[in-house]
Design a protein around this motif. Structure first.
Motif, short mmCIF file in Angstrom:
data_model
loop_
_atom_site.label_atom_id
_atom_site.label_comp_id
_atom_site.label_asym_id
_atom_site.label_seq_id
_atom_site.Cartn_x
_atom_site.Cartn_y
_atom_site.Cartn_z
N VAL A 195 105.21 55.35 63.73
CA VAL A 195 105.36 55.06 65.39
C VAL A 195 105.06 53.55 65.57
CG1 VAL A 195 104.82 57.23 65.87
CG2 VAL A 195 102.82 55.44 65.63
N ASP A 196 104.82 52.81 64.63
CA ASP A 196 104.25 51.42 64.83
C ASP A 196 105.36 50.49 64.22
OD1 ASP A 196 102.09 52.03 66.25
OD2 ASP A 196 100.82 52.01 64.32
N VAL A 197 106.66 50.71 63.92
CA VAL A 197 107.50 49.80 63.24
C VAL A 197 108.19 49.16 64.35
CG1 VAL A 197 107.93 51.28 60.88
CG2 VAL A 197 109.03 52.00 62.95
N GLU A 198 108.77 48.11 64.28
CA GLU A 198 109.49 47.30 65.14
C GLU A 198 110.97 47.05 64.93
OE1 GLU A 198 107.42 43.51 66.04
OE2 GLU A 198 105.40 44.41 64.93
N VAL A 199 111.66 47.23 65.80
CA VAL A 199 113.15 47.03 65.95
C VAL A 199 113.48 45.83 65.26
CG1 VAL A 199 115.22 47.18 67.18
CG2 VAL A 199 113.36 48.94 67.87
N GLY A 200 114.40 45.88 64.27
CA GLY A 200 114.91 44.55 63.56
C GLY A 200 114.24 44.21 62.44
N LYS A 201 113.10 44.58 62.05
CA LYS A 201 112.16 44.31 61.14
C LYS A 201 112.60 45.21 59.93
CE LYS A 201 108.18 41.97 63.08
NZ LYS A 201 106.69 41.97 63.07
N GLU A 202 112.45 44.76 58.58
CA GLU A 202 112.80 45.51 57.40
C GLU A 202 111.21 45.93 56.60
OE1 GLU A 202 115.34 43.07 54.86
OE2 GLU A 202 116.98 43.22 56.36
N TYR A 203 111.42 47.07 56.18
CA TYR A 203 110.30 47.69 55.40
C TYR A 203 110.73 48.34 54.30
CZ TYR A 203 108.42 47.22 60.29
OH TYR A 203 107.87 46.85 61.49
N GLU A 204 109.82 48.36 53.30
CA GLU A 204 109.76 49.43 52.09
C GLU A 204 109.24 50.70 52.40
OE1 GLU A 204 108.41 49.67 47.46
OE2 GLU A 204 108.26 47.74 48.71
N LEU A 205 109.91 51.69 52.18
CA LEU A 205 109.49 53.14 52.53
C LEU A 205 108.34 53.50 51.54
CD1 LEU A 205 109.79 55.79 54.13
CD2 LEU A 205 111.79 56.39 52.39
N ILE A 261 114.77 49.76 50.81
CA ILE A 261 114.57 48.69 51.80
C ILE A 261 115.33 49.08 53.21
CG2 ILE A 261 114.54 46.21 52.80
CD1 ILE A 261 112.66 46.70 50.50
N LEU A 262 114.40 49.24 54.31
CA LEU A 262 114.98 49.76 55.45
C LEU A 262 114.95 48.88 56.51
CD1 LEU A 262 113.77 53.32 55.23
CD2 LEU A 262 115.78 52.64 54.24
N ARG A 263 116.04 48.95 57.57
CA ARG A 263 116.03 48.19 58.71
C ARG A 263 115.99 48.96 59.86
NH1 ARG A 263 120.32 45.66 58.64
NH2 ARG A 263 119.46 43.63 57.00
N VAL A 264 114.69 48.57 60.74
CA VAL A 264 114.65 49.56 62.19
C VAL A 264 115.89 49.03 63.05
CG1 VAL A 264 113.26 50.43 63.93
CG2 VAL A 264 112.32 49.66 61.68
N VAL A 272 119.18 49.16 53.69
CA VAL A 272 119.77 47.77 53.49
C VAL A 272 120.14 47.58 51.99
CG1 VAL A 272 119.06 45.36 53.43
CG2 VAL A 272 118.30 46.91 55.20
N ARG A 273 119.31 48.21 51.18
CA ARG A 273 119.61 48.12 49.77
C ARG A 273 118.24 48.93 48.99
NH1 ARG A 273 116.31 44.11 47.46
NH2 ARG A 273 115.43 42.68 49.28
N ARG A 274 118.64 48.68 47.71
CA ARG A 274 117.20 49.19 46.63
C ARG A 274 116.46 47.90 46.39
NH1 ARG A 274 114.94 53.64 45.57
NH2 ARG A 274 114.60 52.94 43.41
N LYS A 275 115.20 48.01 46.16
CA LYS A 275 114.41 46.70 45.80
C LYS A 275 114.54 46.45 44.49
CE LYS A 275 109.36 45.33 46.78
NZ LYS A 275 109.16 45.36 45.52
N ASN A 276 114.57 45.13 44.41
CA ASN A 276 114.11 44.40 43.16
C ASN A 276 115.48 44.88 42.09
OD1 ASN A 276 112.03 43.09 43.94
ND2 ASN A 276 110.69 44.74 43.20
#
Length: 466
Positions: free
Chosen positions: A259-269, A285-288, A301-305
């Motif tokens: 619930v705390d992710v921010e729109v526009g930012k990228e995160y690893e799941l 890697i996902l973008r909100v 977005v893509r797979r990491k590394n």
């Protein structure tokens, strides 16, 4: 009533009014403790949930279970293709888990249409199909149909395969296939074979967990966002700017709750599942992009590394794909597209250099791209790469000219067959975007058609670094 046409050996799914055409990988291994390890789709198709599934008018398969569960990929694919061709007027949607799977199914038809048409004409099954239960089942299904055989011969013998999906299955409404992330590069080829049918990306999942759904499945591939379903697992997110490669429950980077992710930012799941995975890093890697009620929506977005590196340069999957897309624009006037690609950091040369393997779809052999054009493609790729790479090329001379190696048609199919022979799951297989395993490099080089090097240096401005 809707039928489903799903080729699971190549992970291809074709939905029809009455039945479904499925092919499946039955790849599985037994661990030291005796437990089976296998991909989620193999687990499902081997389960009683599938084998004894109740009748569903929207999910009646064109292929019998014997064809779906046959462990021999050729026999499985061949018999499913026969079933799919026989029910060609009932097909409403064509698809695959991954776009590469659907293209592999088309390639199978290209290679085997002559024998398939003989079977359809005579009603006698190819003697290469040796599985007793499969032959017994197909004997009940396959009936002589000379008219259909003539149609298959007429369409498949044409040099031009543009729109072949709608020519063979004329009632197809859309393609149900994943074309996000690295699969986006298949979109032009899918458009070619489907005549530009809409492409629906419906779900986001892996063998570890089911993650989310696309609530707007008919949107453009570039606009696909998946809504996370919070009841499927406990989801946490590692901000992508964190470079930590390992963490524990006691000592970890700051994880963000769902619930705390921010729109526009990228995160690893990061997931904790009912099956026992605890804070497992999926590697995506996902973008909100927004929220549906309180559930966040993500763009893959893509797979990491997934990296190429010669010196201090680092090229990831998304950047490599963008470079290929930019370079392939030079091929448009020749009515040619990149069907498949992978890459290799060749450090045997001094200095080392990037090698990009391309398999091309040349729609007019009399107007194929020249050596000069492919050299310009090399330079266009270099112009698309990051400033660290271009500094290594221009200022430091630590990286040699980028090379494109064009390989024969069907090479990446052989690459997949090789991976499967070593235990990879057909259903989960994706073409590796970077390779370094010597037998794979040797296989690619053995199918070489031509090699082309960048004719000049890319632009690099030391005052402005990207």
């Amino acid at each position: 009533m809707e039928r489903i046409f799903y080729v699971k050996t190549v992970t291809c799914r074709v939905w029809t009014k009455a039945r479904d055409y499925i092919s499946c990988s039955l790849n599985q291994k037994q661990g030291p403790g005796g437990l089976l390890a296998r991909p989620v789709l193999t687990s499902y198709y081997q389960s009683e949930h599938f084998k004894t599934r109740p009748y569903d008018p929207y999910n009646v398969y064109t292929s019998p279970n014997e064809a779906i569960l046959c462990p021999d990929s050729f026999q499985s694919m061949y018999t499913q293709m026969l079933c799919g061709l026989q029910d060609r007027h009932q097909v409403l949607r064509v698809g695959a888990v991954f776009a590469s799977g659907l293209l592999r199914a088309i390639r199978f038809l290209q290679l085997n249409w002559e024998q398939l048409s003989v079977d359809i004409e005579t009603g006698d099954l190819n003697p290469k199909i040796t599985d007793p239960s499969l032959r017994e089942c197909m004997d009940k299904i396959l009936k002589p149909n000379p008219e259909l055989a003539r149609f298959v011969r007429r369409e498949c013998s044409k040099e031009n395969w543009e729109g072949i999906i709608t020519r063979i299955w004329p009632n197809t409404k859309y393609i149900d296939v994943i074309v996000t992330g690295a699969m986006a590069q298949y979109i032009p080829t899918l458009d070619y074979y489907s005549g530009g049918l809409p492409k629906a990306c419906t779900m986001y999942a892996s063998s570890e967990c089911y993650f989310g759904l696309n609530l707007n499945p008919m949107c453009k591939p570039s606009e696909v966002s998946y809504t996370i379903m919070p009841n499927m697992a406990y989801f946490e997110f590692l901000p992508h700017e964190s470079n930590s490669s390992k963490f524990t429950l006691d000592s970890s980077p700051k994880l963000v709750d769902l619930v705390d992710v921010e729109v526009g930012k990228e995160y690893e799941l990061v997931i904790t599942t009912y099956a026992g995975l605890c804070r497992y890093r999926v590697g995506d890697i996902l973008r909100v992009t927004g929220f549906h009620n309180s559930a966040p929506q993500f763009h893959f977005v893509r797979r990491k590394n997934v990296l190429l590196s010669i010196d201090s340069d680092k090229t990831d999957e998304a950047e490599l794909q963008k470079a290929v897309e930019n370079a392939s624009r030079h091929l448009r006037e020749f009515n040619t597209s990149v069907v498949e690609y992978t890459s290799y950091a060749d450090t045997k040369t001094i200095p080392g250099h990037y090698v990009i393997y391309w398999e091309l779809l040349v729609k007019n052999a009399a107007n194929s791209p020249t050596d000069d054009v492919l050299k310009q493609c090399c330079l266009a790729m270099e112009e698309s790469l990051n400033s660290v790479y271009r500094q290594g090329r221009v200022a430091d001379h630590s990286i040699g000219p980028l090379e494109i190696r064009v390989v024969k048609n069907g090479t990446f199919e052989e690459l997949m067959d090789y991976a499967i022979s070593r235990g990879a799951s057909i259903n989960q297989y994706k073409v590796p975007r970077c390779v370094n395993f010597t037998p794979i490099v040797e296989l690619l080089d053995s199918r070489l058609v031509s090699a082309h090097f960048s004719p000049g240096l890319p632009h690099w401005n030391p005052e402005r670094r990207r």
